[in-house]
Design an enzyme around this catalytic site. Structure first.
Site, PDB file in Angstrom:
ATOM      1  N   HIS A  95      16.959  -6.100  14.451  1.00  0.00           N
ATOM      2  CA  HIS A  95      16.312  -4.790  14.276  1.00  0.00           C
ATOM      3  C   HIS A  95      15.327  -4.530  15.398  1.00  0.00           C
ATOM      4  CE1 HIS A  95      12.433  -6.321  12.602  1.00  0.00           C
ATOM      5  NE2 HIS A  95      13.170  -7.232  11.991  1.00  0.00           N
ATOM      6  N   ASP A  97      12.727  -2.198  15.228  1.00  0.00           N
ATOM      7  CA  ASP A  97      11.361  -1.799  14.849  1.00  0.00           C
ATOM      8  C   ASP A  97      10.458  -3.009  14.611  1.00  0.00           C
ATOM      9  OD1 ASP A  97      12.918  -2.347  12.508  1.00  0.00           O
ATOM     10  OD2 ASP A  97      11.442  -1.342  11.254  1.00  0.00           O
ATOM     11  N   ASP A 128       9.824 -11.304  15.712  1.00  0.00           N
ATOM     12  CA  ASP A 128      10.408 -10.407  14.707  1.00  0.00           C
ATOM     13  C   ASP A 128      10.620  -9.030  15.295  1.00  0.00           C
ATOM     14  OD1 ASP A 128      11.226  -9.269  12.358  1.00  0.00           O
ATOM     15  OD2 ASP A 128       9.240  -9.189  11.459  1.00  0.00           O
ATOM     16  N   GLU A 162      13.974  -1.579   9.756  1.00  0.00           N
ATOM     17  CA  GLU A 162      14.076  -2.760   8.896  1.00  0.00           C
ATOM     18  C   GLU A 162      12.758  -3.032   8.176  1.00  0.00           C
ATOM     19  OE1 GLU A 162      13.889  -6.772   7.438  1.00  0.00           O
ATOM     20  OE2 GLU A 162      12.656  -6.010   9.050  1.00  0.00           O
ATOM     21  N   GLU A 163      11.658  -2.708   8.845  1.00  0.00           N
ATOM     22  CA  GLU A 163      10.342  -3.081   8.296  1.00  0.00           C
ATOM     23  C   GLU A 163       9.879  -2.186   7.160  1.00  0.00           C
ATOM     24  OE1 GLU A 163       9.176  -5.795   8.928  1.00  0.00           O
ATOM     25  OE2 GLU A 163       9.699  -6.420  10.956  1.00  0.00           O
ATOM     26  N   ASP A 191      17.129 -13.032  11.597  1.00  0.00           N
ATOM     27  CA  ASP A 191      15.819 -12.480  11.245  1.00  0.00           C
ATOM     28  C   ASP A 191      15.174 -13.296  10.131  1.00  0.00           C
ATOM     29  OD1 ASP A 191      13.694 -10.738  11.357  1.00  0.00           O
ATOM     30  OD2 ASP A 191      14.580  -9.280   9.997  1.00  0.00           O
ATOM     31  N   HIS A 385       4.765 -10.873  11.748  1.00  0.00           N
ATOM     32  CA  HIS A 385       3.734 -10.041  11.104  1.00  0.00           C
ATOM     33  C   HIS A 385       2.325 -10.612  11.278  1.00  0.00           C
ATOM     34  CE1 HIS A 385       6.730  -7.817   8.274  1.00  0.00           C
ATOM     35  NE2 HIS A 385       7.335  -8.273   9.345  1.00  0.00           N
TER      36      HIS A 385
HETATM   37 ZN   LIG Z   1      12.316  -8.847  10.923  1.00  0.00          ZN
END
Ligand SMILES: [Zn+2]
Length: 409
Positions: A95, A97, A128, A162-163, A191, A385
């Site tokens: 992903h 984003d 990520d 995705e987030e 992921d 994150h």
């Molecule tokens: Zn991710």
């Protein structure tokens, strides 16, 4: 296979490429509207150019309408390099984003300017999910630049959103272009994973968030008999809910942890002062449920315990679902994607990987919902994150070799 060895050698020479692509991707902030951004357009544009340089047979930008985003849509890319001999495609879906950096004072440098420290690249998005994208991309580049043929059709996807739930990303892609993906394909989502690359995620637990509202009667703390203490009721209820652990105690070694979990988490504020007995307390329980149980039976048990505690203490207890996601049919631990990955990992790192289940919440659920076997795998330090998120260059290169094995098998 000497050809594979040559590809591995080429991948070993890609350190500078990893650093450079990470810097380019990180500088293009791909934040969705719910995270205060306008979408993934700039980053997707950069990835599109990378794909074009490798002459794909198919290159599509899928535009999911989203009026909050730049130009009214969210971009997801899919590209394919065909091999006509085999019907099956190896898909690697990452992903584009990211999540916002969060508290900037916790970062040691600008989150959008990558910093290199030895084997480490630091910046928002590097793990990520840029790690996954770059390893799948460099693997393909290494095979093609070596002049070798792919032994399978290779598909690379870079999806949006995705987030924040995937409705404008993989969800939309599967709804509108689901025919791209086939039951026989090997679908990998890089992921998630662990530090030594031995965890292949094939299953998820169901998620259930339950809200408990305990209502009594507020009164002065010096005269408890004039009221009904809701905090005492909430405390008793939390303790009684421990019963769920005994009642639903099946253990399944595929999962980490192997049991269902029932954890009281959030508690809302009640009275602001100490000399008032509260008349209302609200708390939440996060349940991660093994697929052998139905979410409905867990919720019924929560209700039953609520009713029992309520009538015992003379309180009104309301039990509601605030979120649920029922586990999808797991990918079989014997599915071809798991077998092929296990073999490739062994070939590259010498390690024995194993299929596992986790607590829930990955984008793979969308594939499983559509009846497509999928494996979530990568070698990551688990800094997604977090402030000072990083990836290891050596892991990106090792993962690229694993993908190269799958492309050339
Ligand atoms: Zn991710």
């Amino acid at each position: 296979m000497p050809e594979l060895e040559k590809v591995f050698k080429r991948i070993d020479g890609y350190r500078e490429e990893v650093i450079q692509i990470q810097a380019e991707l990180t500088s293009r902030k791909a934040l969705g509207p719910e995270n205060g951004g306008t979408g993934e357009h700039e980053k997707a544009g950069f990835i599109m150019e990378l794909f074009k340089k490798m002459n794909p047979d198919i290159l599509d930008e899928i535009r999911a309408p989203d009026e909050r985003a730049q130009d009214g849509y969210r971009p997801s890319l899919i590209a394919q390099w065909k091999n006509s001999k085999k019907e099956m495609t190896v898909w690697v879906l990452s992903h584009s984003d990211i999540v916002p950096p969060g508290d900037l004072s916790l970062w040691n440098s600008d989150p959008y300017k990558t910093r290199v420290e030895g084997d480490r690249i630091i910046g928002r998005g590097v793990e990520d999910n840029q790690h996954g994208f770059i390893s799948s991309y460099l693997a393909l580049k290494a095979v093609l630049d070596s002049g070798y043929e792919l032994n399978r059709t290779v598909g690379l996807a870079a999806v949006a959103d995705e987030e924040t739930g995937s409705a404008y990303g993989l969800g939309y892609l599967l709804k509108k272009h689901g025919e791209q993906f086939n039951k026989n394909d090997l679908i990998i989502v890089p992921d998630g994973g662990n530090e030594d690359g031995t965890m292949i995620e094939v299953a998820e637990k169901s998620m259930l968030w339950v809200k408990f509202t305990v209502t009594g009667k507020q009164c002065h703390a010096s005269t408890p008999d004039k009221g009904k203490n809701s905090l005492f009721g909430a405390a008793r209820l939390i303790v009684t809910l421990e019963r769920l652990k005994k009642k639903f105690n099946i253990s399944d070694d595929l999962f980490r942890p192997p049991i269902s979990t029932f954890e009281p988490t959030k508690m809302e504020a009640n009275v602001p002062n100490i000399n008032t007995i509260p008349g209302r307390d609200i708390f939440y329980v996060d349940c991660r449920i093994l697929p052998c149980y139905r979410v409905d039976e867990i919720f019924a048990a929560c209700r039953e315990i609520g009713d029992e505690t309520g009538s015992e203490l003379g309180l009104e207890i309301q039990v509601e679902i605030t979120y649920r996601e029922d586990a999808k049919e797991p990918t079989s631990p014997d599915a071809p994607v798991v077998k092929s990955l296990t073999k490739a990992i062994k070939r590259v790192t010498g390690k024995d990987a194993r299929p596992m289940g986790i607590g829930g919440g990955t984008v793979a659920a969308f594939f499983r919902q559509a009846g497509l076997p999928v494996a979530v795998w990568s070698t990551v330090s688990d800094t997604a994150h977090q402030p000072n998120e990083y990836c290891l260059i050596s892991n990106v290169l090792a993962d690229a070799k694993v993908f190269a094995c799958l492309y050339m098998d």
